[in-house]
Design an enzyme around this catalytic site. Structure first.
Site, PDB file in Angstrom:
ATOM      1  N   LYS A 206      -2.267   6.434   0.992  1.00 60.05           N
ATOM      2  CA  LYS A 206      -2.700   6.770   2.345  1.00 60.05           C
ATOM      3  C   LYS A 206      -3.397   8.128   2.405  1.00 60.05           C
ATOM      4  O   LYS A 206      -4.155   8.383   3.338  1.00 60.05           O
ATOM      5  CB  LYS A 206      -1.510   6.742   3.308  1.00 60.05           C
ATOM      6  CG  LYS A 206      -0.713   5.432   3.310  1.00 60.05           C
ATOM      7  CD  LYS A 206      -1.589   4.211   3.408  1.00 60.05           C
ATOM      8  CE  LYS A 206      -0.830   2.898   3.476  1.00 60.05           C
ATOM      9  NZ  LYS A 206       0.154   2.636   2.437  1.00 60.05           N
TER      10      LYS A 206
ATOM     11  N   TYR B 203       9.272  -8.068   3.718  1.00 60.45           N
ATOM     12  CA  TYR B 203       8.895  -6.658   3.656  1.00 60.45           C
ATOM     13  C   TYR B 203      10.127  -5.753   3.627  1.00 60.45           C
ATOM     14  O   TYR B 203      11.012  -5.853   4.477  1.00 60.45           O
ATOM     15  CB  TYR B 203       8.009  -6.294   4.861  1.00 60.45           C
ATOM     16  CG  TYR B 203       7.623  -4.837   4.897  1.00 60.45           C
ATOM     17  CD1 TYR B 203       6.697  -4.337   3.987  1.00 60.45           C
ATOM     18  CD2 TYR B 203       8.198  -3.959   5.795  1.00 60.45           C
ATOM     19  CE1 TYR B 203       6.345  -2.994   3.997  1.00 60.45           C
ATOM     20  CE2 TYR B 203       7.853  -2.606   5.817  1.00 60.45           C
ATOM     21  CZ  TYR B 203       6.929  -2.140   4.910  1.00 60.45           C
ATOM     22  OH  TYR B 203       6.589  -0.811   4.910  1.00 60.45           O
TER      23      TYR B 203
ATOM     24  N   TYR C 226       6.877  -1.573  -2.288  1.00 63.45           N
ATOM     25  CA  TYR C 226       5.491  -1.911  -2.621  1.00 63.45           C
ATOM     26  C   TYR C 226       5.269  -2.105  -4.133  1.00 63.45           C
ATOM     27  O   TYR C 226       5.100  -3.218  -4.621  1.00 63.45           O
ATOM     28  CB  TYR C 226       4.543  -0.804  -2.123  1.00 63.45           C
ATOM     29  CG  TYR C 226       4.433  -0.724  -0.627  1.00 63.45           C
ATOM     30  CD1 TYR C 226       3.540  -1.538   0.062  1.00 63.45           C
ATOM     31  CD2 TYR C 226       5.200   0.173   0.107  1.00 63.45           C
ATOM     32  CE1 TYR C 226       3.416  -1.457   1.444  1.00 63.45           C
ATOM     33  CE2 TYR C 226       5.079   0.262   1.489  1.00 63.45           C
ATOM     34  CZ  TYR C 226       4.185  -0.558   2.140  1.00 63.45           C
ATOM     35  OH  TYR C 226       4.060  -0.489   3.500  1.00 63.45           O
TER      36      TYR C 226
HETATM   37  C1  LIG Z   1       0.688   1.333   2.231  1.00 62.62           C
HETATM   38  C2  LIG Z   1       1.054   1.127   0.828  1.00 62.62           C
HETATM   39  C3  LIG Z   1       0.492   0.090   0.067  1.00 62.62           C
HETATM   40  C4  LIG Z   1      -0.437  -0.937   0.655  1.00 62.62           C
HETATM   41  O1  LIG Z   1      -1.705  -0.457   1.001  1.00 62.62           O
HETATM   42  P1  LIG Z   1      -2.478  -1.207   2.174  1.00 62.62           P
HETATM   43  O2  LIG Z   1      -3.805  -0.571   2.233  1.00 62.62           O
HETATM   44  O3  LIG Z   1      -1.666  -1.012   3.411  1.00 62.62           O
HETATM   45  O4  LIG Z   1      -2.548  -2.664   1.818  1.00 62.62           O
HETATM   46  C5  LIG Z   1       0.860  -0.029  -1.254  1.00 62.62           C
HETATM   47  N1  LIG Z   1       1.732   0.815  -1.810  1.00 62.62           N
HETATM   48  C6  LIG Z   1       2.306   1.820  -1.118  1.00 62.62           C
HETATM   49  C7  LIG Z   1       3.281   2.692  -1.810  1.00 62.62           C
HETATM   50  C8  LIG Z   1       1.990   2.016   0.229  1.00 62.62           C
HETATM   51  O5  LIG Z   1       2.572   3.016   0.905  1.00 62.62           O
END
Ligand SMILES: *Cc1c(COP(=O)(O)O)cnc(C)c1O
Length: 354
Positions: A56, A282, A308
């Protein structure tokens, strides 16, 4: 398209500096040997650096520039209670002197514990608005949270604040964000990788990335379409089933390509989403993901996370093992998330210290 050409097309978009770039590309020798289907590399976007980093941070370089150019002084967004996005928003806002408001949705076992990302949000000075998860637990779109967000916006407006409203993950073109800036950030990241691969003399055939709100995958896919159609991009979904996720990825990729005045079309087959590693949904950890987090930590000294990248790496290993022979070089795009490990201490205890 050449990289120079592409650079001139994105030159009109503004960007602030928040991340330590370029992030390194590492070979994973032990995991490569364990999988046995050719070399596996990792792009270390867990090392972007902003208050423990993650993907991000790259998106926020463009989003915060958009906010500043629009004369806003406050940012409002939302996410799960342990959102990495919200933590990086809080940090970017702190660095740039912007007031941050986070609507954090309480979910499951981690409801309201002030630890890990939630702890860091408060430390970074963000204002937290606690949102109980509703029955269906949906919070992908602004529309789904309107009833929660509108009173916050009007309250802030009454205080004279100018509020930039941006969706979870910095992905969807909605609220105050009128362009796919999250996807743009990952097109830019693809360009960075493209230059690194050239310098390293490395030919990658396949990128595997974790998909949550879809703009990371969309940006990487746009990069592959424009700069290196020989690279396949696979998203491992940790939020939605394949079909809706692929729909979002496709839409954001197209929006970005349109913005760049790219006239070609792209084939639907290029949008690859695998939802087999979603498990119970999730944020819910499962034993196989735990095993992959442990494997990567013990053999490579690299931290994945339970929400993730643990599921993403599990997907990469499964996809490669399903292949009959070496697939050429594969790159796992590490997107960060390790701070969430501390919220999963009970599930993640690997030894009994006896
Ligand atoms: C937000 C996030 C993702 C996914 O990215 P998106 O652009 O939202 O699909 C993957 N890994 C981590 C650790 C994240 O925080």
């Amino acid at each position: 398209m050449t990289i120079e050409d592409l650079n001139s097309r994105i030159a009109a978009c503004q960007r602030v500096h928040l991340a330590n770039l370029p992030t390194p590309i590492h070979k994973l020798p032990s995991l490569s040997a364990f999988i046995g289907r050719g070399p596996v590399y990792m792009k270390r976007d867990d090392l972007t650096g902003l208050a423990l980093g993650g993907n991000k941070t790259r998106k926020l370089e463009w989003i915060m520039a958009d906010l500043i150019a629009g004369g806003y002084d406050t940012i409002l967004t939302w996410g799960g209670w342990q959102s990495n996005w919200c933590r990086q928003v809080a940090a970017a806002a702190a660095q740039l002197g912007i007031e941050a408001h986070l609507a954090l949705i309480t979910q499951g076992a981690h409801l309201g514990n002030c630890t890990a990302n939630a702890l860091l949000d408060t430390l970074l000075g963000a204002h937290i608005h606690v949102v109980p998860a509703d029955k269906n637990g949906k919070f992908f779109h602004l529309e789904e949270l309107k009833a929660v967000l509108e009173p916050i916006v009007s309250c802030l407006a009454n205080e004279g604040k100018k509020v930039y409203l941006v969706g979870v993950g910095g992905s969807m073109v909605e609220g105050s964000m009128k362009k796919p800036l999250g996807a743009l950030a990952y097109l830019h990241a693809f360009m960075e990788m493209h230059e690194q691969l050239k310098t390293m003399g490395l030919d990658i055939k396949h990128i595997v990335v974790t998909s949550g709100s879809s703009s990371t995958q969309a940006g990487l896919l746009a990069g592959a379409i424009l700069l290196n159609p020989g690279i396949r991009v696979t998203g491992i979904s940790v939020t939605l089933p394949s079909a809706p996720m692929a729909g979002y990825v496709k839409r954001l990729t197209q929006l970005l390509l349109d913005d760049l005045a790219y006239e070609g079309r792209f084939d639907d087959d290029l949008v690859i989403v695998d939802d087999r590693f979603l498990g119970k949904g999730y944020g819910v950890i499962d034993d196989d993901t735990l095993e992959v987090i442990r494997l990567t930590a013990k053999n490579e000294g690299i931290l994945l996370d339970p929400v993730y990248t643990g599921k993403g790496m599990r997907g990469l290993i499964a996809l490669l093992k399903e292949a009959p022979s070496s697939q050429g070089a594969t790159l796992f795009w590490h997107t960060g998330g390790a701070p969430a490990l501390f919220a999963y201490g009970d599930e993640l205890t690997f030894a009994d210290f006896s």
